[in-house]
Design a protein around this motif. Sequence first.
Motif, PDB file in Angstrom:
ATOM      1  N   ALA A  93      16.718  32.637  40.217  1.00 59.09           N
ATOM      2  CA  ALA A  93      17.814  32.235  41.097  1.00 59.09           C
ATOM      3  C   ALA A  93      18.863  31.461  40.303  1.00 59.09           C
ATOM      4  N   TYR A  94      20.131  31.773  40.571  1.00 60.23           N
ATOM      5  CA  TYR A  94      21.254  31.086  39.938  1.00 60.23           C
ATOM      6  C   TYR A  94      22.195  30.594  41.024  1.00 60.23           C
ATOM      7  N   GLU A  95      22.460  29.308  41.013  1.00 60.78           N
ATOM      8  CA  GLU A  95      23.318  28.706  42.025  1.00 60.78           C
ATOM      9  C   GLU A  95      24.776  28.734  41.578  1.00 60.78           C
ATOM     10  N   LEU A 111      29.162  35.668  35.704  1.00 62.55           N
ATOM     11  CA  LEU A 111      28.138  36.679  35.952  1.00 62.55           C
ATOM     12  C   LEU A 111      27.523  37.178  34.652  1.00 62.55           C
ATOM     13  N   LEU A 112      28.352  37.351  33.613  1.00 61.84           N
ATOM     14  CA  LEU A 112      27.812  37.796  32.331  1.00 61.84           C
ATOM     15  C   LEU A 112      26.927  36.710  31.714  1.00 61.84           C
ATOM     16  N   ASN A 113      27.276  35.460  31.914  1.00 59.31           N
ATOM     17  CA  ASN A 113      26.412  34.371  31.456  1.00 59.31           C
ATOM     18  C   ASN A 113      25.046  34.433  32.132  1.00 59.31           C
ATOM     19  N   PHE A 114      25.022  34.726  33.436  1.00 57.17           N
ATOM     20  CA  PHE A 114      23.755  34.855  34.151  1.00 57.17           C
ATOM     21  C   PHE A 114      22.915  35.986  33.566  1.00 57.17           C
ATOM     22  N   LEU A 115      23.552  37.127  33.321  1.00 57.93           N
ATOM     23  CA  LEU A 115      22.831  38.286  32.775  1.00 57.93           C
ATOM     24  C   LEU A 115      22.274  37.984  31.392  1.00 57.93           C
ATOM     25  N   GLU A 132      21.646  40.166  43.294  1.00 52.60           N
ATOM     26  CA  GLU A 132      21.696  40.209  44.753  1.00 52.60           C
ATOM     27  C   GLU A 132      22.361  38.949  45.280  1.00 52.60           C
ATOM     28  N   ASP A 133      23.152  39.091  46.365  1.00 50.95           N
ATOM     29  CA  ASP A 133      23.741  37.921  46.997  1.00 50.95           C
ATOM     30  C   ASP A 133      22.722  37.257  47.927  1.00 50.95           C
ATOM     31  N   ALA A 134      23.164  36.228  48.638  1.00 46.90           N
ATOM     32  CA  ALA A 134      22.244  35.458  49.495  1.00 46.90           C
ATOM     33  C   ALA A 134      21.651  36.299  50.615  1.00 46.90           C
ATOM     34  N   GLU A 135      22.333  37.398  50.987  1.00 46.18           N
ATOM     35  CA  GLU A 135      21.823  38.277  52.051  1.00 46.18           C
ATOM     36  C   GLU A 135      20.926  39.379  51.516  1.00 46.18           C
ATOM     37  N   GLY A 136      20.722  39.419  50.207  1.00 46.49           N
ATOM     38  CA  GLY A 136      19.867  40.435  49.615  1.00 46.49           C
ATOM     39  C   GLY A 136      20.580  41.717  49.273  1.00 46.49           C
ATOM     40  N   THR A 188      32.571  35.969  47.046  1.00 47.48           N
ATOM     41  CA  THR A 188      33.726  35.129  47.368  1.00 47.48           C
ATOM     42  C   THR A 188      33.363  33.763  47.941  1.00 47.48           C
ATOM     43  N   LYS A 189      32.074  33.412  47.926  1.00 51.51           N
ATOM     44  CA  LYS A 189      31.707  32.102  48.458  1.00 51.51           C
ATOM     45  C   LYS A 189      30.554  31.510  47.658  1.00 51.51           C
ATOM     46  N   VAL A 190      30.457  30.191  47.684  1.00 51.64           N
ATOM     47  CA  VAL A 190      29.370  29.488  47.002  1.00 51.64           C
ATOM     48  C   VAL A 190      28.040  29.863  47.649  1.00 51.64           C
ATOM     49  N   GLN A 191      27.082  30.236  46.830  1.00 55.10           N
ATOM     50  CA  GLN A 191      25.770  30.660  47.326  1.00 55.10           C
ATOM     51  C   GLN A 191      24.811  30.737  46.151  1.00 55.10           C
TER      52      GLN A 191
END
Length: 238
Positions: free
Chosen positions: A8-10, A27-31, A92-96, A66-69
């Motif tokens: 998980a990444y906040e 996003l590339l940093n997360f990957l 995946e976003d917060a909704e999966g 487009t939102k903090v999640q």
Amino acid sequence: MNSYYEKAYELHNFDFNAHQHVKTVTLLNFLQDISTCHYNSVVGENDDNAVWVIVEWDVQFIAPITKVQTLTVKTKPTYFRKFIAYRAYEIEDAEGTVVVTAVSKWAYINYESRKQMVIPKSLYAIFGVQENADKPPKLENMDFKIDRKGFMPFRSCFSDIDINQHVNNVSYLRWTIDSLPYDFIAQNSPKRLQVYYRKEIFINDVIRVLTDLEEKETRQIIQNSNGEECVKIRMLWK
């Protein structure tokens, strides 16, 4: 079984640009981070001074964020052969909902000599990668050339340098995005990102970003102070 490793990444407010979209470099940093986290959690340190060096990225941006999640990032190795490895990713976003997919290509090399090393057979079993796995397709349309008449200069600084003492892979992307016209960035968002790394850049090098922009496609080349081609980046926009 070759299953996904996930983390998980906040997101925070500073991860968004002026148009309320998550920054591509975030996003590339997360990957990139989850690649290292997965490997270290399973294998730990390599023997014989072996390191993994990124060679290519192919990233598909499916839906905007487009939102903090909190995002869920997943990865798994899919192909090993000689000194080359590939990884697959999903975000995946917060909704999966899957909002990003990606494939990366890596080279297994000796840290000191920078020469290629054969990937140990033990890693095939550890990560569940079949020896006869299908090789992912090569990046297409990356053989472009760009006129050097117009370019944006940057200097590689301390904040660009990673633990391997060369410019971090994500800094190249930041330079290329920052060199694009503001009006273009304001009216478009990334659809696909392709990156091909050819040569490392070190601290205090004055580099050039050459750009060719045509409607919904940008092609860019990063050169070092010797004029050598170090990175090629192609992006499709929507």
